[in-house]
Design a protein around this motif. Structure first.
Motif, PDB file in Angstrom:
ATOM      1  N   MET A  99       0.828  -1.201   0.000  1.00 32.51           N
ATOM      2  CA  MET A  99       0.000   0.000   0.000  1.00 32.51           C
ATOM      3  C   MET A  99       0.868   1.260   0.000  1.00 32.51           C
ATOM      4  O   MET A  99       0.552   2.252  -0.669  1.00 32.51           O
ATOM      5  CB  MET A  99      -0.886  -0.029   1.239  1.00 32.51           C
ATOM      6  N   LEU A 122       1.020   4.237  -2.701  1.00 30.67           N
ATOM      7  CA  LEU A 122       0.881   5.662  -2.364  1.00 30.67           C
ATOM      8  C   LEU A 122       1.986   6.485  -3.016  1.00 30.67           C
ATOM      9  O   LEU A 122       1.745   7.571  -3.525  1.00 30.67           O
ATOM     10  CB  LEU A 122       0.923   5.861  -0.843  1.00 30.67           C
ATOM     11  N   ARG A 157      -4.266   0.993  -6.370  1.00 28.99           N
ATOM     12  CA  ARG A 157      -5.698   1.082  -6.089  1.00 28.99           C
ATOM     13  C   ARG A 157      -6.114   2.532  -5.841  1.00 28.99           C
ATOM     14  O   ARG A 157      -7.281   2.849  -5.737  1.00 28.99           O
ATOM     15  CB  ARG A 157      -6.034   0.256  -4.847  1.00 28.99           C
ATOM     16  N   PHE A 158      -5.103   3.397  -5.708  1.00 27.93           N
ATOM     17  CA  PHE A 158      -5.421   4.799  -5.421  1.00 27.93           C
ATOM     18  C   PHE A 158      -5.350   5.614  -6.701  1.00 27.93           C
ATOM     19  O   PHE A 158      -4.559   5.320  -7.583  1.00 27.93           O
ATOM     20  CB  PHE A 158      -4.440   5.352  -4.388  1.00 27.93           C
ATOM     21  N   ARG A 164      -2.438  11.280  -8.574  1.00 29.49           N
ATOM     22  CA  ARG A 164      -2.651  12.697  -8.286  1.00 29.49           C
ATOM     23  C   ARG A 164      -2.179  13.591  -9.446  1.00 29.49           C
ATOM     24  O   ARG A 164      -2.567  14.735  -9.523  1.00 29.49           O
ATOM     25  CB  ARG A 164      -1.896  13.107  -7.015  1.00 29.49           C
ATOM     26  N   GLU A 167       1.302  17.353   1.457  1.00 25.66           N
ATOM     27  CA  GLU A 167       1.411  16.957   0.057  1.00 25.66           C
ATOM     28  C   GLU A 167       2.251  17.952  -0.742  1.00 25.66           C
ATOM     29  O   GLU A 167       2.855  17.618  -1.752  1.00 25.66           O
ATOM     30  CB  GLU A 167       0.001  16.876  -0.552  1.00 25.66           C
ATOM     31  N   GLY A 224      -1.189   9.188   2.542  1.00 23.49           N
ATOM     32  CA  GLY A 224      -2.381   8.440   2.967  1.00 23.49           C
ATOM     33  C   GLY A 224      -3.550   9.350   3.293  1.00 23.49           C
ATOM     34  O   GLY A 224      -4.684   9.093   2.886  1.00 23.49           O
ATOM     35  N   VAL A 268      -4.084  12.295   2.164  1.00 17.78           N
ATOM     36  CA  VAL A 268      -4.541  12.906   0.920  1.00 17.78           C
ATOM     37  C   VAL A 268      -5.485  11.948   0.188  1.00 17.78           C
ATOM     38  O   VAL A 268      -6.555  12.328  -0.281  1.00 17.78           O
ATOM     39  CB  VAL A 268      -3.327  13.268   0.035  1.00 17.78           C
ATOM     40  N   GLN A 269      -5.088  10.669   0.129  1.00 15.95           N
ATOM     41  CA  GLN A 269      -5.930   9.682  -0.547  1.00 15.95           C
ATOM     42  C   GLN A 269      -7.229   9.455   0.208  1.00 15.95           C
ATOM     43  O   GLN A 269      -8.293   9.310  -0.405  1.00 15.95           O
ATOM     44  CB  GLN A 269      -5.171   8.360  -0.711  1.00 15.95           C
ATOM     45  N   ARG A 272     -14.914  11.666  -3.054  1.00 11.83           N
ATOM     46  CA  ARG A 272     -15.583  10.889  -4.104  1.00 11.83           C
ATOM     47  C   ARG A 272     -16.863  10.260  -3.575  1.00 11.83           C
ATOM     48  O   ARG A 272     -17.897  10.243  -4.245  1.00 11.83           O
ATOM     49  CB  ARG A 272     -14.650   9.772  -4.595  1.00 11.83           C
ATOM     50  N   THR A 274     -11.192  -0.449   0.273  1.00 10.63           N
ATOM     51  CA  THR A 274      -9.810   0.038   0.175  1.00 10.63           C
ATOM     52  C   THR A 274      -9.582   1.162   1.183  1.00 10.63           C
ATOM     53  O   THR A 274      -8.541   1.229   1.830  1.00 10.63           O
ATOM     54  CB  THR A 274      -9.531   0.575  -1.246  1.00 10.63           C
TER      55      THR A 274
END
Lengths: 238, 540
Positions: free
Chosen positions: A87, A91, A124-125, A128, A174, B464, B466-467, B474, B487
């Motif tokens: 994961m 990311l 899966r993400f 950006r 970010e 993380g 941010v997602q 969404r 997820t």
């Protein structure tokens, strides 16, 4: 030299006291994936890829900053850890613009290696697609922030080994990015000695020598370890 | 100055109090509602009505009922006036002189006040925070004197340990153990830090304590410094609290003048100086290692622990770091003893806790309640419930905490019970939500806060959050599928377990707790499954 004995994945390991779990595992031939770790410079504990399970504590511990203890029982590759590592790599890929096929570091990239190691074939993400820009003002090198994973290896190597402290981190969250000098174009930073250590330290294709094209950034990541050993222990060969 | 002189000063100052004291709140909230003009008008009215010889108006700190400010209260009979405007000042003085006036009177017997138990806020709203003499008049600095002359450092540590006090910043680590660890470190330079970088949305307890009773915090820090062997302290306050900073500066200056801070405190060999450091507004600087970096002039990034600051802190010296409210408890513990303190609260959570009660609730403000009181008592009795509608959930612990649903309102407020229901004590924010609130929006709000405030050092937190925020957005747009929801939940656990510091470790809590108790709200927002268009014939 005092020694410590511990168990890693059920295997008895004897190592020098004071070493990190990561170093002990490496000695024992157990590879733990890392990105922000680099031999020869201090640890940041930032990428979290090296997290391991230690018996007796519910918390996951970053192996690079956890010192070995007598009787410690460490698990490095449980299904949960592998899931989490995957994961994290997802990311990383979703956060920047990592397009291997057109990258100078293709085939020689630690992020790519990590993706293969944890079995990440897609993210899966949502990507950006940030627009981070690049800086080609230096006569010999360039930095493409889109490929940066903010491991801060360049920051540390420049500060600790070269002593120039050209790099640092600006902004937060970010929006973080690597700044050169006083947030000025790299080519204008008078502190930069153009030694190229940051190029070798960079795990991806973010910092590169000008003139290299796709897949040509070979990198010499063992050079730093050699330099440190040469200085500290007078070992001049490798 | 010795104890006799300190006590004499207290008596003399108390004697100077005029029989009729009118307390007018001068904290940030009330000041924003013109309380300084109210105060000036009150003083003028006293003079105009010829009451100058027996009445006085005193600018005091926060009285707690911030939602109904500005507040004015008579010290002699507790009469309380709410939402006072500057032109009502004259009427208030008429009432003081025995007359009548058309004013909004508060009820000092209301559960909002009567259910409180004041330790940290004992002087808030009763003394002028700009005068050290007012603090001395109510017995201030006598605990410091007692600690210095009647107790050894080890005895002070033992007393704090025995009191069962736990850190009020949110983590709830036993304060005594922290003190003992720093005290046990080899002699040499040590530091004491007060963490006043309060940043949870909706929380303002520390600001109020610093504004209303700065000397209480200074005294607690000085006692701590004596106990652990430090001679230098820092108060780290965020720049958004200018009044707190100004009052602390005044307080430090005054304490130095009396020889209560600085060299040879009370003519003893103990030296202790305090400096203020102002935070630039990063939430993460409330994390102790980031705060230490910030004081050192570095980027406010956390670093992995151990080593803990108690061993390796400010400039690599052993450092004691506690929250404002924690230091606020020390003076009372030394004065009245650990047995008294540990008699308050529950078995594992001793003493009181200040909460900032906000949200959809009648009575907004600050309350200090004994540990073990139930959420229902706080929200329904003291808070007066939701104005129109029904309570849906209570959010505690800010962006690190969770939402507790209405059916769990009988949960006692203590560290362990709140953790058990998926929230946490946190620093003391308590936001009440009514049935009109969308819990997914709440989760999105907190995640937005976390992604904004993440320092960006470690990946789970930086990328993380941010997602997670993108996924929640969404979902709110009805564009997410069941797989996305799964997820998201997995990502929550990863961020929680893999992050470097407390910010990331707790950032998913608002999502996880709302998922736990209000899952159906998430499921209702899922993208509708595609339906077969009418008149569509499958061709085989």
């Amino acid at each position: 030299m005092s020694i410590t004995t511990l168990k890693i994945n059920g295997q008895d390991v004897v190592t020098e006291s004071g070493k990190t779990v990561l170093a002990a595992a490496k000695e024992a031939g157990i590879p733990i994936p890392t990105l922000c770790h680099l031999e020869g410079i201090s640890e940041a504990g930032a990428c979290r890829l090296c997290a391991v399970e230690v018996k007796g504590t519910p918390k996951l511990m970053a192996a690079c900053v956890t010192t070995v203890a007598e009787g410690m029982e460490v698990e490095t590759h449980t299904p949960k850890l592998q899931d989490y590592r995957r994961m994290i790599v997802e990311l990383f890929f979703a956060e920047g613009n990592h397009v291997c096929s057109i990258c100078v570091a293709n085939g020689n990239c630690e992020l790519q290696d990590a993706a293969i190691e944890v079995g990440m074939d897609h993210s899966r993400f949502n990507y950006r697609f940030p627009d981070r820009g690049m800086d080609l003002s230096h006569s010999q090198f360039g930095i493409d922030h889109n490929r940066c994973i903010l491991c801060t290896r360049c920051v540390r190597v420049c500060d600790e080994i070269e002593g120039a402290h050209v790099w640092d981190v600006g902004n937060r969250g970010e929006a973080c990015y690597i700044v050169s000098g006083m947030d000025q174009p790299w080519g204008e930073v008078s502190a930069c000695t153009a030694c190229g250590k940051c190029v070798d330290a960079c795990p991806t294709g973010a910092i590169f020598r000008k003139g290299t094209t796709t897949g040509e950034k070979a990198g010499d990541r063992a050079k730093l370890e050699f330099l440190v050993n040469a200085r500290d222990k007078q070992e001049w060969s490798r | 100055m010795d104890l006799a002189e300190l006590k004499a000063l207290a008596v003399a100052e108390k004697a100077k109090f005029k029989p009729l004291r009118v307390h007018c709140c001068t904290s940030t909230g009330c000041q924003a509602a013109q309380s300084l003009e109210v105060k000036n008008n009150l003083a003028k009215a006293i003079q105009d009505k010829g009451l100058g010889d027996r009445a006085e108006v005193v600018g005091v700190g926060c009285m707690g009922f911030c939602g109904r400010g500005p507040l004015v209260q008579f010290a002699h009979d507790d009469q309380l006036f709410e939402t006072v405007t500057p032109d009502q000042a004259e009427g208030i003085i008429d009432v003081l002189a025995g007359g009548e006036a058309d004013l909004v009177k508060g009820d000092p017997e209301h559960p909002f006040f009567s259910r409180q138990f004041h330790i940290v806020r004992k002087n808030s709203g009763n003394i002028n925070p700009d005068r050290i003499e007012d603090y001395i008049a109510v017995g201030g600095y006598q605990s410091l004197y007692k600690a210095l002359f009647e107790m050894s450092p080890a005895e002070v540590v033992a007393e704090v340990t025995a009191s069962g006090l736990r850190g009020r910043g949110g983590g709830g680590f036993p304060t005594g153990i922290k003190w003992a660890t720093v005290a046990k470190m080899p002699e040499g330079q040590k530091y004491v830090i007060c963490n006043g970088d309060e940043g949870d949305p909706g929380a303002f307890m520390d600001r109020s304590v610093l504004e209303s009773d700065p000397h209480l915090v200074l005294e607690g820090m000085a006692i701590a410094a004596y106990a652990v062997g430090a001679n230098h302290g820092y108060i780290y306050v965020r720049a958004e609290y200018p009044l707190a900073i100004q009052r602390l500066e005044t307080a430090i200056k005054q304490a130095k003048r009396y020889g209560i801070l600085g060299s040879q405190i009370f003519d003893s060999p103990f030296d202790f100086k305090i400096d203020i450091r102002i935070g630039a507004g990063a939430f993460v600087c409330g994390e102790e290692t980031a705060l230490i970096h910030s004081i050192e002039g570095k980027r406010g990034n956390p670093r992995p622990r151990p080593p803990y600051p108690a061993q390796d802190g400010l400039w690599h010296c052993p450092t004691l770091i506690n929250n404002v409210e924690t230091y606020g408890n020390i003076s009372a513990i030394i004065e009245k003893g650990s047995a008294w303190f540990s008699g308050i609260g529950t078995e594992k959570s001793k003493g009181t806790k200040i909460f900032a009660l906000t949200g959809k609730i009648r009575n907004n403000g600050l309350i200090e309640v004994p540990m073990g009181i139930t959420l229902r008592e706080i929200v329904e009795e003291m808070g007066g419930g939701v104005p129109d509608g029904e309570i849906k959930a209570v959010q505690t612990g800010g962006p690190s905490g969770g939402c507790i649903p209405a059916y769990l309102l009988d949960t006692p407020v203590d560290y362990d019970s709140l953790t058990k229901v998926g929230s946490m004590m946190g620093s003391g924010g308590m936001v009440v939500m009514d049935t009109g609130t969308s819990m997914v929006e709440v989760a999105q709000f907190y995640m937005d806060f976390c992604q904004e405030e993440s320092c960006g050092k470690c990946v789970p937190c930086r990328a993380g959050t941010v997602q997670l925020h993108a996924m929640l957005t969404r979902l709110l747009k009805k564009q997410a599928t069941l797989a996305d929801l799964e997820t998201m939940e997995q990502l929550c656990y990863m961020v929680k377990e893999m992050s470097l510091c407390g910010l990331g470790m707790t950032a998913p809590n608002p999502v996880l707790s709302t998922l736990q108790y209000f899952r159906s709200e998430y499921e209702e927002l899922l993208q509708p499954l595609p339906t077969m268009p009418e008149n569509h014939a499958l061709s085989v």
